[in-house]
Design a protein around this motif. Structure first.
Motif, mmCIF file in Angstrom:
data_model
loop_
_atom_site.group_PDB
_atom_site.id
_atom_site.type_symbol
_atom_site.label_atom_id
_atom_site.label_comp_id
_atom_site.label_asym_id
_atom_site.label_seq_id
_atom_site.Cartn_x
_atom_site.Cartn_y
_atom_site.Cartn_z
ATOM 1 N N UNK A 1 11.108 -5.938 1.958
ATOM 2 C CA UNK A 1 9.940 -6.230 1.108
ATOM 3 C C UNK A 1 8.789 -5.282 1.433
ATOM 4 N N UNK A 2 8.645 -4.914 2.706
ATOM 5 C CA UNK A 2 7.543 -4.007 3.060
ATOM 6 C C UNK A 2 7.754 -2.626 2.459
ATOM 7 N N UNK A 3 9.002 -2.155 2.465
ATOM 8 C CA UNK A 3 9.289 -0.842 1.859
ATOM 9 C C UNK A 3 9.046 -0.883 0.360
ATOM 10 N N UNK A 4 9.466 -1.951 -0.294
ATOM 11 C CA UNK A 4 9.309 -2.077 -1.746
ATOM 12 C C UNK A 4 7.827 -2.080 -2.142
ATOM 13 N N UNK A 5 7.016 -2.833 -1.412
ATOM 14 C CA UNK A 5 5.583 -2.879 -1.718
ATOM 15 C C UNK A 5 4.928 -1.538 -1.418
ATOM 16 N N UNK A 6 5.263 -0.956 -0.278
ATOM 17 C CA UNK A 6 4.669 0.326 0.121
ATOM 18 C C UNK A 6 4.957 1.411 -0.912
ATOM 19 N N UNK A 7 6.170 1.395 -1.453
ATOM 20 C CA UNK A 7 6.530 2.392 -2.475
ATOM 21 C C UNK A 7 5.655 2.246 -3.719
ATOM 22 N N UNK B 1 -5.937 -1.841 4.718
ATOM 23 C CA UNK B 1 -5.504 -2.923 5.608
ATOM 24 C C UNK B 1 -4.099 -3.377 5.246
ATOM 25 N N UNK B 2 -3.807 -3.527 3.956
ATOM 26 C CA UNK B 2 -2.471 -3.949 3.543
ATOM 27 C C UNK B 2 -1.429 -2.927 3.977
ATOM 28 N N UNK B 3 -1.733 -1.663 3.811
ATOM 29 C CA UNK B 3 -0.776 -0.619 4.213
ATOM 30 C C UNK B 3 -0.482 -0.682 5.704
ATOM 31 N N UNK B 4 -1.516 -0.841 6.517
ATOM 32 C CA UNK B 4 -1.306 -0.933 7.959
ATOM 33 C C UNK B 4 -0.524 -2.195 8.332
ATOM 34 N N UNK B 5 -0.800 -3.283 7.637
ATOM 35 C CA UNK B 5 -0.053 -4.521 7.898
ATOM 36 C C UNK B 5 1.411 -4.370 7.515
ATOM 37 N N UNK B 6 1.682 -3.674 6.420
ATOM 38 C CA UNK B 6 3.074 -3.434 6.025
ATOM 39 C C UNK B 6 3.809 -2.619 7.083
ATOM 40 N N UNK B 7 3.106 -1.682 7.692
ATOM 41 C CA UNK B 7 3.730 -0.885 8.757
ATOM 42 C C UNK B 7 4.071 -1.757 9.968
#
Length: 875
Positions: free
Chosen positions: A688-694, A673-679
């Motif tokens: 911030x979304x790229x940093x967390x996703x990495x 769910x977090x990954x989809x929300x980051x997208x």
């Protein structure tokens, strides 16, 4: 395994590093791919003189959201960046620099001056590009263009020559708008009209060889020096006897004819109109119809010229005062009235514009406007919101010929060459060395083209036109133009008719119009008000993501937005909320992928179904350009649904008491769910979304190029959504009741939950115990027989009873209530006396009286609640 995130999110450390990674990856490049559909945006080219302001930040953020979304959706996305040479603004900037050196452009000469401008452009002209990168703009920087680069210059010349050969560009003497400060012609779109207080002077013009005189009215007495006629309506019985006679022009003592023309409104003023063909567009047309002399009385600096007699050399307003004074001395001022009228001002410097007759280059607009109107009327090009299409069509249907020549040195020099022997004008794609008619020597026109002439070609000149390049074939027409409503006429209209004329295709299918960014009071930001806000300062203080999300949240197409600095802080808090939620998850992660497990709990199905709906809604909102709505939905889901509910619901499943399988299932859903929300959030808050996703388990190199979330039919769980909402409503009700009474979370109490949905609430028993701070929970379908000592909370499907003694010390609470009750009664008595005092209600402003009444009503309501609370406690 996932890497650990630092305890605190620092955008200053993250953003430059992430942007450098994006640049090195080549992910911004728009690549021709026959297997994919293209999606193209051309940036509205900012002036090379400019630096990033909030208007730029707003415009570029909206474009970046669209281009990042389309890139993730699998399109071959291309965002073409570039800058505009900004003819007037850049020349003024360099001339100011020269003045500090004690010289002028004329001291240098044209070629040396242009060398100085190019040097200035190389030193300062790309400053705004670097600032756009700080904002996170994902342009294809390898395709950076400039309106005076070699390719754009060749396109400009091709267009000029083609239109000239078709008879659509001509040189002629017509009334144009002249800025005395910038000393150049302006197009109609470059003139802003402002209401200014002035006067209407009624002047007497004596009829020759008669005791009679006519009275004319004017707002510009100084132009009377150039009058060459007085006009009356041919059917006006008051003046028919004067038609064909002459009047004496006061002060100049020149005989001018009285002419009959249907343009004159008999009912307005005296029915007599002074005609000044060189200084008024309507008078110019009357002059042509009646073959009147045209006398120019103002020079390029709006001073009276040699045709003004003793007033020569005076500034226009100084001459106005002198002329009125002299007319009063002669008894020729009939009357003076106060008058407010629209005055044309230069959009660049704010100077009052003068309509003057001048030899300039023009584009014939009527033939070009026809197709430009049709494609909007037929829906080939749509405006978002649609109301702007009506504004566009109205302007195009009434458009005048476009004055395209400017009296500057910086810009595209007009490719017209004059024969010094026979006067023939040669217009050609290459510079001629002799006259094409007589072979005599030639010299080039001194003027340059209007800046908007080159930017009108931007959608196709940036893709290689006039050459038939692969990029032009693949990426044109572009898809969406994102721009403010203030340049629909400057730029949008000109791109549309240019695309139809030269490409025989529309330049874009959608014009996404946004409003202006205003300050917190709704005022336009300006240097004079001192209310401007530097977006770079906002980025350095709060981060680019916080600035971007602040600007876009709550925005709706076509409407102005108010900018509140405090909301940048709120959006930084949102970024921290996401960061802390991600850190919590990573501290509990033992898995190396985010695949969903086969076995899902009730809360898993609920969050996945809610996420599924969010994906569908956000995708649709972005497609409809409802970016503010999309941002708001993502914000609410992350903050409330994911962080405040789902993570809390999952915490017991992550504890050491659970089996490895149970913990991993919770981790997998949390991570998915977090990954989809980051997208979903990435186009809005890319850093911030790229940093967390990495840091999370992931597939692929970058979030920026990952696949956009898809709606999945297999993740629709409407029944589970409904069940969880019932459970959550019960928890909310208990929390609200406890909050009303000021009960701390540490104080637990037994709950009796009465409902006809026992099975559903049974599934949520653990959630209710934990999140409603229950020491124990009974679920039943019958209310207790004895309600004494119980307080209740209600939802649509349940009533919840709580033993009051387990929540509060009843005696102390009654003392507190009584104390607050006495204080409330005193305030009610004070307000009641005030509102019954006619001296207050009659004299105080209506808003003040209304506010006091509202306060009185609220206090009465509070008193009732206090009494009800005390009553329940005494049961």
């Amino acid at each position: 395994m996932p890497k650990e995130l630092p305890k605190v999110y620092d955008p200053r450390e993250v953003e430059d590093r992430i942007y450098d990674m994006w640049m090195k990856s080549g992910g911004f490049r728009g690549v021709i791919d026959p297997e994919r559909k293209p999606f193209t945006i051309v940036i509205p080219p900012p002036n090379v003189t400019g630096q990033l302001h909030l208007g730029h930040a707003f415009d570029e953020t909206l474009q970046d959201i669209l281009i990042r979304t389309k890139r993730m959706q699998g399109y071959a996305a291309l965002w073409i960046p570039g800058t505009d040479h900004a003819g007037i603004a850049t020349q003024i900037k360099v001339e100011e620099m020269l003045r500090k050196e004690g010289i002028t452009r004329y001291d240098l000469g044209r070629e040396a001056f242009l060398q100085r401008v190019w040097a200035w452009k190389e030193q300062y002209g790309n400053r705004i590009i670097e600032q756009l990168k700080k904002l996170g703009s994902s342009c294809d920087w390898d395709r950076l263009r400039f309106t005076m680069d070699e390719g754009c210059s060749r396109a400009v010349r091709e267009v000029f020559v083609t239109l000239y050969q078709k008879g659509l560009i001509y040189k002629g003497s017509r009334i144009i708008n002249w800025c005395p400060h910038c000393t150049t012609a302006l197009s109609d779109a470059e003139v802003e009209y402002k209401e200014k207080p002035s006067h209407l002077w009624h002047l007497r013009y004596p009829v020759k060889d008669s005791e009679e005189y006519v009275v004319v009215a004017t707002t510009r007495p100084e132009t009377m020096l150039g009058d060459t006629a007085v006009a009356v309506h041919p059917e006006d019985p008051r003046y028919q006897h004067l038609v064909g006679k002459t009047v004496i022009l006061p002060l100049v003592n020149r005989e001018i004819p009285v002419v009959a023309d249907e343009y004159v409104d008999m009912s307005f003023g005296t029915g007599c109109v002074k005609i000044t063909p060189s200084h008024d567009p309507n008078d110019f047309e009357i002059g042509l119809r009646h073959n009147l002399e045209s006398v120019l009385v103002l020079d390029d600096n709006a001073k009276i010229n040699e045709n003004g007699g003793k007033y020569q050399g005076m500034d226009r307003y100084e001459a106005r005062r002198a002329i009125v004074s002299d007319l009063e001395a002669l008894g020729l001022v009939h009357k003076i009235e106060d008058h407010v009228h629209n005055v044309g001002t230069c959009y660049r410097c704010g100077t009052d514009v003068e309509p003057i007759v001048s030899a300039q280059w023009f584009v014939k607009m009527q033939p070009l406007a026809e197709e430009a109107i049709r494609v909007v009327q037929d829906g080939e090009i749509r405006f978002v919101p649609d109301r702007f299409s009506k504004i566009y069509i109205n302007w195009m249907e009434n458009v005048h010929d476009w004055c395209i020549s400017r009296q500057l040195w910086w810009g595209h020099r007009i490719p017209a060459f004059y024969c010094e022997n026979c006067g023939h004008i040669t217009v050609s794609r290459e510079d001629p060395d002799r006259c094409e008619v007589c072979g005599g020597p030639v010299h080039q026109d001194e003027d340059v083209l209007d800046t908007w002439f080159s930017s009108a070609l931007w959608p196709f000149s940036t893709l290689g036109w006039p050459d038939k390049t692969p990029e032009l074939s693949y990426f044109y027409p572009t898809d969406v133009l994102v721009t403010g409503y203030d340049i629909i006429f400057f730029w949008v209209a000109r791109m549309i008719f240019s695309g139809m004329e030269h490409m025989k295709q529309i330049p874009f299918h959608t014009v996404f119009i946004h409003g202006l960014v205003r300050d917190e009071k709704g005022r336009k930001m300006s240097k004079s008000l001192g209310n401007g806000i530097d977006p770079i300062e906002m980025i350095e203080t709060y981060g680019a993501d916080a600035l971007r999300f602040n600007i876009v949240t709550g925005n709706s197409p076509g409407n102005d937005i108010r900018f509140y600095v405090e909301r940048c802080e709120a959006m930084r808090n949102f970024a921290n909320k996401i960061w802390n939620a991600s850190r919590f998850l990573m501290m509990n992660l033992t898995i190396d992928s985010c695949r969903l497990p086969e076995c899902l709990e009730l809360e898993d199905r609920w969050i996945l179904s809610r996420l599924n709906g969010l994906i569908a809604e956000v995708s649709e909102n972005i497609e409809k350009f409802e970016l503010g709505i999309a941002a708001g939905k993502i914000y609410d889901f992350i903050w409330d649904t994911y962080c405040d509910w789902y993570i809390e619901l999952c915490k017991p499943r992550l504890s050491y008491e659970r089996t490895t399988e149970e913990k991993e299932r919770a981790q997998q859903v949390l991570c998915y769910v977090l990954t989809e929300l980051l997208k979903l959030l990435h186009p809005f808050m890319p850093f911030i979304t790229e940093e967390i996703w990495q840091a999370l388990p992931h597939e692929g190199d970058m979030l920026m190029t990952s696949r956009w979330p898809q709606f999945r039919e297999d993740l629709r769980f409407p029944e589970e959504e409904q069940k969880m909402e019932l459970i959550m409503d019960a928890i909310r009700a208990v929390r609200a009741r406890r909050a009303e009474m000021g009960v701390p979370p540490s104080r637990k109490a037994r709950l009796i939950l009465v409902t006809g949905q026992a099975e559903t609430f049974g599934q949520g028993k653990d959630f209710i115990r934990k999140l409603a701070f229950a020491s124990d929970l009974d679920i039943t379908d019958q209310a207790p027989e004895d309600l004494k000592g119980l307080i209740s909370a209600m939802t649509h499907e349940t009533r919840i009873f709580i033993p009051l003694a387990e929540l509060v010390d009843i005696e102390k609470e009654l003392e507190r209530i009584e104390k607050e009750r006495r204080k409330t009664e005193q305030e009610i008595s004070r307000l009641e006396a005030k509102l019954n005092n006619p001296g207050f209600t009659a004299k105080a402003p209506e808003a003040v009286v209304a506010a006091e009444r509202d306060k009185f009503d609220k206090l009465r309501s509070l008193l009732e609640k206090l009494d009800e609370s005390a009553r329940q406690m005494r049961q």
